[in-house]
Design a protein around this motif. Structure first.
Motif, PDB file in Angstrom:
ATOM      1  N   UNK A 101      52.634  45.552  17.482  1.00 41.70           N
ATOM      2  CA  UNK A 101      52.474  45.767  18.908  1.00 41.70           C
ATOM      3  C   UNK A 101      53.675  46.588  19.369  1.00 41.70           C
ATOM      4  N   UNK A 102      53.524  47.905  19.381  1.00 43.32           N
ATOM      5  CA  UNK A 102      54.622  48.809  19.716  1.00 43.32           C
ATOM      6  C   UNK A 102      54.454  49.310  21.147  1.00 43.32           C
ATOM      7  N   UNK A 103      55.276  48.779  22.050  1.00 38.64           N
ATOM      8  CA  UNK A 103      55.200  49.169  23.462  1.00 38.64           C
ATOM      9  C   UNK A 103      56.254  50.208  23.831  1.00 38.64           C
ATOM     10  N   UNK A 104      56.754  50.921  22.842  1.00 43.10           N
ATOM     11  CA  UNK A 104      57.770  51.934  23.079  1.00 43.10           C
ATOM     12  C   UNK A 104      57.331  53.056  24.008  1.00 43.10           C
ATOM     13  N   UNK A 105      56.030  53.293  24.100  1.00 43.08           N
ATOM     14  CA  UNK A 105      55.502  54.351  24.971  1.00 43.08           C
ATOM     15  C   UNK A 105      54.612  53.777  26.080  1.00 43.08           C
ATOM     16  N   UNK A 106      54.621  52.478  26.248  1.00 40.64           N
ATOM     17  CA  UNK A 106      53.754  51.813  27.234  1.00 40.64           C
ATOM     18  C   UNK A 106      54.564  51.551  28.503  1.00 40.64           C
ATOM     19  N   UNK A 107      53.936  51.803  29.656  1.00 35.46           N
ATOM     20  CA  UNK A 107      54.667  51.671  30.917  1.00 35.46           C
ATOM     21  C   UNK A 107      54.065  50.690  31.906  1.00 35.46           C
ATOM     22  N   UNK A 108      52.879  50.153  31.616  1.00 36.08           N
ATOM     23  CA  UNK A 108      52.235  49.295  32.612  1.00 36.08           C
ATOM     24  C   UNK A 108      51.227  48.343  31.962  1.00 36.08           C
ATOM     25  N   UNK A 109      50.679  47.484  32.795  1.00 40.78           N
ATOM     26  CA  UNK A 109      49.719  46.474  32.340  1.00 40.78           C
ATOM     27  C   UNK A 109      48.505  47.115  31.670  1.00 40.78           C
ATOM     28  N   UNK A 110      47.956  48.158  32.279  1.00 43.52           N
ATOM     29  CA  UNK A 110      46.760  48.801  31.713  1.00 43.52           C
ATOM     30  C   UNK A 110      47.054  49.335  30.307  1.00 43.52           C
ATOM     31  N   UNK A 111      48.192  49.981  30.145  1.00 47.32           N
ATOM     32  CA  UNK A 111      48.562  50.493  28.829  1.00 47.32           C
ATOM     33  C   UNK A 111      48.780  49.379  27.827  1.00 47.32           C
ATOM     34  N   UNK A 112      49.398  48.279  28.281  1.00 47.66           N
ATOM     35  CA  UNK A 112      49.625  47.141  27.400  1.00 47.66           C
ATOM     36  C   UNK A 112      48.309  46.527  26.945  1.00 47.66           C
ATOM     37  N   UNK A 113      47.382  46.337  27.873  1.00 46.43           N
ATOM     38  CA  UNK A 113      46.102  45.740  27.510  1.00 46.43           C
ATOM     39  C   UNK A 113      45.293  46.664  26.601  1.00 46.43           C
ATOM     40  N   UNK A 114      45.372  47.983  26.828  1.00 42.46           N
ATOM     41  CA  UNK A 114      44.714  48.937  25.916  1.00 42.46           C
ATOM     42  C   UNK A 114      45.314  48.829  24.521  1.00 42.46           C
ATOM     43  N   UNK A 115      46.655  48.741  24.453  1.00 46.79           N
ATOM     44  CA  UNK A 115      47.327  48.596  23.165  1.00 46.79           C
ATOM     45  C   UNK A 115      46.887  47.315  22.464  1.00 46.79           C
ATOM     46  N   UNK A 116      46.820  46.213  23.200  1.00 45.76           N
ATOM     47  CA  UNK A 116      46.378  44.938  22.620  1.00 45.76           C
ATOM     48  C   UNK A 116      44.953  45.043  22.085  1.00 45.76           C
ATOM     49  N   UNK A 117      44.084  45.721  22.833  1.00 48.58           N
ATOM     50  CA  UNK A 117      42.692  45.873  22.387  1.00 48.58           C
ATOM     51  C   UNK A 117      42.641  46.552  21.023  1.00 48.58           C
ATOM     52  N   UNK A 118      43.473  47.570  20.846  1.00 44.17           N
ATOM     53  CA  UNK A 118      43.509  48.297  19.580  1.00 44.17           C
ATOM     54  C   UNK A 118      44.243  47.508  18.500  1.00 44.17           C
ATOM     55  N   UNK A 119      45.448  47.043  18.825  1.00 41.12           N
ATOM     56  CA  UNK A 119      46.290  46.368  17.819  1.00 41.12           C
ATOM     57  C   UNK A 119      45.633  45.104  17.282  1.00 41.12           C
ATOM     58  N   UNK A 120      45.017  44.328  18.157  1.00 41.35           N
ATOM     59  CA  UNK A 120      44.370  43.080  17.744  1.00 41.35           C
ATOM     60  C   UNK A 120      42.906  43.285  17.357  1.00 41.35           C
ATOM     61  N   UNK A 121      42.436  44.533  17.428  1.00 44.65           N
ATOM     62  CA  UNK A 121      41.052  44.857  17.101  1.00 44.65           C
ATOM     63  C   UNK A 121      40.091  43.966  17.885  1.00 44.65           C
ATOM     64  N   UNK A 122      40.297  43.941  19.203  1.00 47.56           N
ATOM     65  CA  UNK A 122      39.474  43.101  20.072  1.00 47.56           C
ATOM     66  C   UNK A 122      38.101  43.744  20.256  1.00 47.56           C
ATOM     67  N   UNK A 123      37.109  42.931  20.597  1.00 44.81           N
ATOM     68  CA  UNK A 123      35.743  43.462  20.731  1.00 44.81           C
ATOM     69  C   UNK A 123      35.650  44.515  21.846  1.00 44.81           C
ATOM     70  N   UNK A 124      34.656  45.364  21.751  1.00 42.35           N
ATOM     71  CA  UNK A 124      34.472  46.444  22.733  1.00 42.35           C
ATOM     72  C   UNK A 124      34.325  45.912  24.143  1.00 42.35           C
ATOM     73  N   UNK A 125      33.808  44.707  24.283  1.00 38.82           N
ATOM     74  CA  UNK A 125      33.590  44.148  25.617  1.00 38.82           C
ATOM     75  C   UNK A 125      34.848  43.520  26.220  1.00 38.82           C
TER      76      UNK A 125
END
Length: 136
Positions: free
Chosen positions: A37-61
Motif C-alpha cells: 500500500x504505497x501512498x507516496x503519490x496519494x493526496x486524498x480519500x478518493x485516491x486512497x480508496x482507489x489504491x486500496x481497491x487495486x492493492x487489495x484486489x477488491x471486487x468491482x462493486x
C-alpha cells in the motif's frame, strides 16, 4: 530482516523496514499473503480508496467509501493472513490527515476482528498519529 513468522495481527510501525521485495519474501516465508500500500503519490480519500481497491484486489462493486472498505476487508477474512506494507504514509498524512486517521482505525478494527492483517507502516520518523503504535 526480521522474521514475520509468529507476528500477531495488528498495526505496527517499522522504522527500519527493508524494501517491499524483502518484505514480500519474508511474508511468503511466514505463510502470509502480501499487499503493498504505497501512498507516496496519494493526496486524498478518493485516491486512497482507489489504491486500496487495486492493492487489495477488491471486487468491482467496491463502493469507494469507508464502510465499503471495512466490509470488503472483513469479507477477505476467510482467506490467508496478509502482511500489508504501508509506505508513503507521511505524504498522505501531510495532504489529508483525516484519511490516514480513519484508515488506521479501519485497519486496527480489522486486525482485532478478523485476525488476518498485519499492517506494517514503513516510516522512519514517528508522526504523532502513530506514536501509540507498537514498533517492530
Amino acid at each position: 530482516m526480521k522474521s514475520l513468522r509468529g507476528l500477531a495481527p495488528g498495526v505496527y510501525r517499522w522504522p527500519d523496514a527493508p524494501g517491499a521485495d524483502h518484505v514480500r519474501r519474508a511474508a511468503a516465508a511466514a505463510g502470509f499473503g502480501f499487499v503493498l500500500l504505497d501512498t507516496g503519490e496519494i493526496h486524498d480519500k478518493a485516491g486512497f480508496l482507489d489504491l486500496c481497491a487495486t492493492a487489495f484486489d477488491l471486487p468491482r462493486w467496491f463502493g469507494r467509501n469507508w464502510d465499503a472498505l471495512a466490509d470488503s476487508l472483513s469479507d477477505r477474512s476467510t482467506g490467508s493472513p496478509e502482511v500489508v506494507l504501508w509506505t508513503g504514509l507521511r505524504n498522505l498524512l501531510e495532504h489529508d490527515h483525516d484519511t490516514v486517521d480513519v484508515a488506521l482505525q479501519i485497519f486496527t478494527e480489522d486486525t482485532t476482528n478478523s485476525g488476518q492483517l498485519r499492517v506494517l507502516i514503513a516510516e522512519a520518523t514517528t508522526p504523532d498519529l502513530l506514536s501509540s503504535l507498537p514498533v517492530l
